[in-house]
Design an enzyme around this catalytic site. Sequence first.
Site, PDB file in Angstrom:
ATOM      1  N   ASN A  55       0.865  -1.174   0.000  1.00 39.39           N
ATOM      2  CA  ASN A  55       0.000   0.000   0.000  1.00 39.39           C
ATOM      3  C   ASN A  55       0.907   1.231   0.000  1.00 39.39           C
ATOM      4  O   ASN A  55       1.489   1.569   1.020  1.00 39.39           O
ATOM      5  CB  ASN A  55      -0.887  -0.049   1.261  1.00 39.39           C
ATOM      6  CG  ASN A  55      -1.658   1.234   1.482  1.00 39.39           C
ATOM      7  OD1 ASN A  55      -1.752   2.071   0.597  1.00 39.39           O
ATOM      8  ND2 ASN A  55      -2.215   1.386   2.686  1.00 39.39           N
TER       9      ASN A  55
ATOM     10  N   LYS B 176       0.163   4.260  -0.311  1.00 42.40           N
ATOM     11  CA  LYS B 176      -0.484   5.448   0.265  1.00 42.40           C
ATOM     12  C   LYS B 176      -0.282   6.644  -0.673  1.00 42.40           C
ATOM     13  O   LYS B 176      -0.230   6.464  -1.889  1.00 42.40           O
ATOM     14  CB  LYS B 176       0.029   5.693   1.682  1.00 42.40           C
ATOM     15  CG  LYS B 176      -0.106   4.423   2.549  1.00 42.40           C
ATOM     16  CD  LYS B 176       0.118   4.634   4.004  1.00 42.40           C
ATOM     17  CE  LYS B 176      -0.062   3.305   4.742  1.00 42.40           C
ATOM     18  NZ  LYS B 176       0.085   3.423   6.190  1.00 42.40           N
TER      19      LYS B 176
ATOM     20  N   HIS C  71      -9.330   1.412   4.982  1.00 36.19           N
ATOM     21  CA  HIS C  71      -8.048   1.510   5.686  1.00 36.19           C
ATOM     22  C   HIS C  71      -8.229   2.430   6.899  1.00 36.19           C
ATOM     23  O   HIS C  71      -9.018   3.380   6.858  1.00 36.19           O
ATOM     24  CB  HIS C  71      -6.983   2.067   4.736  1.00 36.19           C
ATOM     25  CG  HIS C  71      -5.611   2.035   5.337  1.00 36.19           C
ATOM     26  ND1 HIS C  71      -5.168   2.992   6.207  1.00 36.19           N
ATOM     27  CD2 HIS C  71      -4.612   1.126   5.211  1.00 36.19           C
ATOM     28  CE1 HIS C  71      -3.934   2.677   6.596  1.00 36.19           C
ATOM     29  NE2 HIS C  71      -3.584   1.552   6.003  1.00 36.19           N
TER      30      HIS C  71
ATOM     31  N   GLU D 135      -6.588   4.787   7.993  1.00 40.14           N
ATOM     32  CA  GLU D 135      -6.399   6.219   7.731  1.00 40.14           C
ATOM     33  C   GLU D 135      -7.663   6.828   7.132  1.00 40.14           C
ATOM     34  O   GLU D 135      -8.007   7.975   7.418  1.00 40.14           O
ATOM     35  CB  GLU D 135      -5.178   6.415   6.810  1.00 40.14           C
ATOM     36  CG  GLU D 135      -3.885   6.197   7.590  1.00 40.14           C
ATOM     37  CD  GLU D 135      -2.738   5.618   6.777  1.00 40.14           C
ATOM     38  OE1 GLU D 135      -2.788   5.654   5.538  1.00 40.14           O
ATOM     39  OE2 GLU D 135      -1.786   5.111   7.412  1.00 40.14           O
TER      40      GLU D 135
ATOM     41  N   GLU E 206      -5.221  -4.888  10.748  1.00 40.34           N
ATOM     42  CA  GLU E 206      -4.151  -3.925  10.969  1.00 40.34           C
ATOM     43  C   GLU E 206      -4.405  -3.171  12.273  1.00 40.34           C
ATOM     44  O   GLU E 206      -5.188  -2.206  12.292  1.00 40.34           O
ATOM     45  CB  GLU E 206      -4.096  -2.912   9.826  1.00 40.34           C
ATOM     46  CG  GLU E 206      -3.885  -3.522   8.463  1.00 40.34           C
ATOM     47  CD  GLU E 206      -3.345  -2.493   7.476  1.00 40.34           C
ATOM     48  OE1 GLU E 206      -2.227  -2.673   6.998  1.00 40.34           O
ATOM     49  OE2 GLU E 206      -4.047  -1.490   7.221  1.00 40.34           O
TER      50      GLU E 206
ATOM     51  N   GLY F 252       2.739   2.196  10.781  1.00 35.18           N
ATOM     52  CA  GLY F 252       3.700   3.285  10.612  1.00 35.18           C
ATOM     53  C   GLY F 252       4.435   3.672  11.881  1.00 35.18           C
ATOM     54  O   GLY F 252       5.090   4.701  11.938  1.00 35.18           O
TER      55      GLY F 252
ATOM     56  N   SER G 238       3.581  -2.193  10.302  1.00 35.47           N
ATOM     57  CA  SER G 238       5.039  -2.284  10.465  1.00 35.47           C
ATOM     58  C   SER G 238       5.607  -3.645  10.089  1.00 35.47           C
ATOM     59  O   SER G 238       6.558  -4.123  10.722  1.00 35.47           O
ATOM     60  CB  SER G 238       5.452  -1.897  11.893  1.00 35.47           C
ATOM     61  OG  SER G 238       5.076  -0.562  12.161  1.00 35.47           O
TER      62      SER G 238
ATOM     63  N   GLY H  16       2.848  -1.134   4.301  1.00 35.87           N
ATOM     64  CA  GLY H  16       2.896   0.286   3.958  1.00 35.87           C
ATOM     65  C   GLY H  16       4.329   0.724   3.694  1.00 35.87           C
ATOM     66  O   GLY H  16       4.878   0.510   2.613  1.00 35.87           O
TER      67      GLY H  16
HETATM   68  P1  PGA Z   1       2.969   0.230   7.663  1.00 30.98           P
HETATM   69  O1  PGA Z   1       1.507   0.471   7.081  1.00 30.98           O
HETATM   70  O2  PGA Z   1       3.483  -1.043   7.060  1.00 30.98           O
HETATM   71  O3  PGA Z   1       3.751   1.446   7.244  1.00 30.98           O
HETATM   72  O4  PGA Z   1       2.832   0.142   9.159  1.00 30.98           O
HETATM   73  C1  PGA Z   1       0.616  -0.597   6.884  1.00 30.98           C
HETATM   74  C2  PGA Z   1      -0.675  -0.075   6.297  1.00 30.98           C
HETATM   75  O5  PGA Z   1      -1.106   1.009   6.688  1.00 30.98           O
HETATM   76  O6  PGA Z   1      -1.296  -0.744   5.433  1.00 30.98           O
END
Ligand code: PGA
Length: 254
Positions: free
Chosen positions: A12, A14, A98, A100, A170, A176, A216, A237
């Site tokens: 992803n 983003k 997601h 976010e 998640e 993140g 992560s 991500g």
């Molecule tokens: P991340 O994000 O791997 O940077 O933690 C995962 C995601 O939001 O899909």
Amino acid sequence: MEKERKLIVAGNWKSNKTVAESLALVGDLKRELAAVKEVDIVVCPPFTALESVSKAILDSNIRLGAQNMSENGYGAFTGEVAAGMLKEFSVGYVVLGHSERRQFQKESDALVARKAAAAHAANLVPIVCVGETLAEREAGITDRVVETQVRGSLAGLTPEQVEKTIIAYEPVWAIGTGKTATSAQAQETHAMIRKVVVAIHGDSVARRVRIQYGGSVKAANARELLSQPDIDGALVGGASLEVRSFADIIKNSI
Ligand code: PGA
């Protein structure tokens, strides 16, 4: 033990990458991952790079995903992208709900369910995201929160559609942040999610539905996480933005 479900690892991106940067990354990924057959590989660039990436991966084992779509079809919905528009670029997957988007665009489970139904109607595979916040985990209500999200976000889908849907667990506190759920914590929640699917649609749907872990994920923790019995892949991500880290996650998970 061989898993009966094929692993699926999706990147992803983003709101990152110009068209030129996107093409450079998929070019490198194609070379690095050409021999991989054991894992379904998906990249989810921003809308603006879908067309270019779509052409660049035509002759490869990499599949294309979008990061969001409209719950509506074509029409007067300014700023929205309909499923049919994604299909023009051979998009096969779409990330929905997601955290976010749940946080910044206030997307609800009901909206995610409408989007998932629209995705299936267009033959797109939705990657439906769920996960608890840190406060919810600390309050001991992870299972209740995630169960509510799973039930609400898959509401109205047929058993056949649920079976094809990818669920991405998640934990919001792991996205993140560099904090990963331990493999035991992740496995426990994945098993709980599969039980929820059993309760709604029965054993055979639950046995087939793939549940990704996200938050992560990196090369160093991928093998341990993805070897858990109910973890069927990863939604990545930060580590999907670079060829080395994304390719190593996939290679380490085989
Ligand atoms: P991340 O994000 O791997 O940077 O933690 C995962 C995601 O939001 O899909």
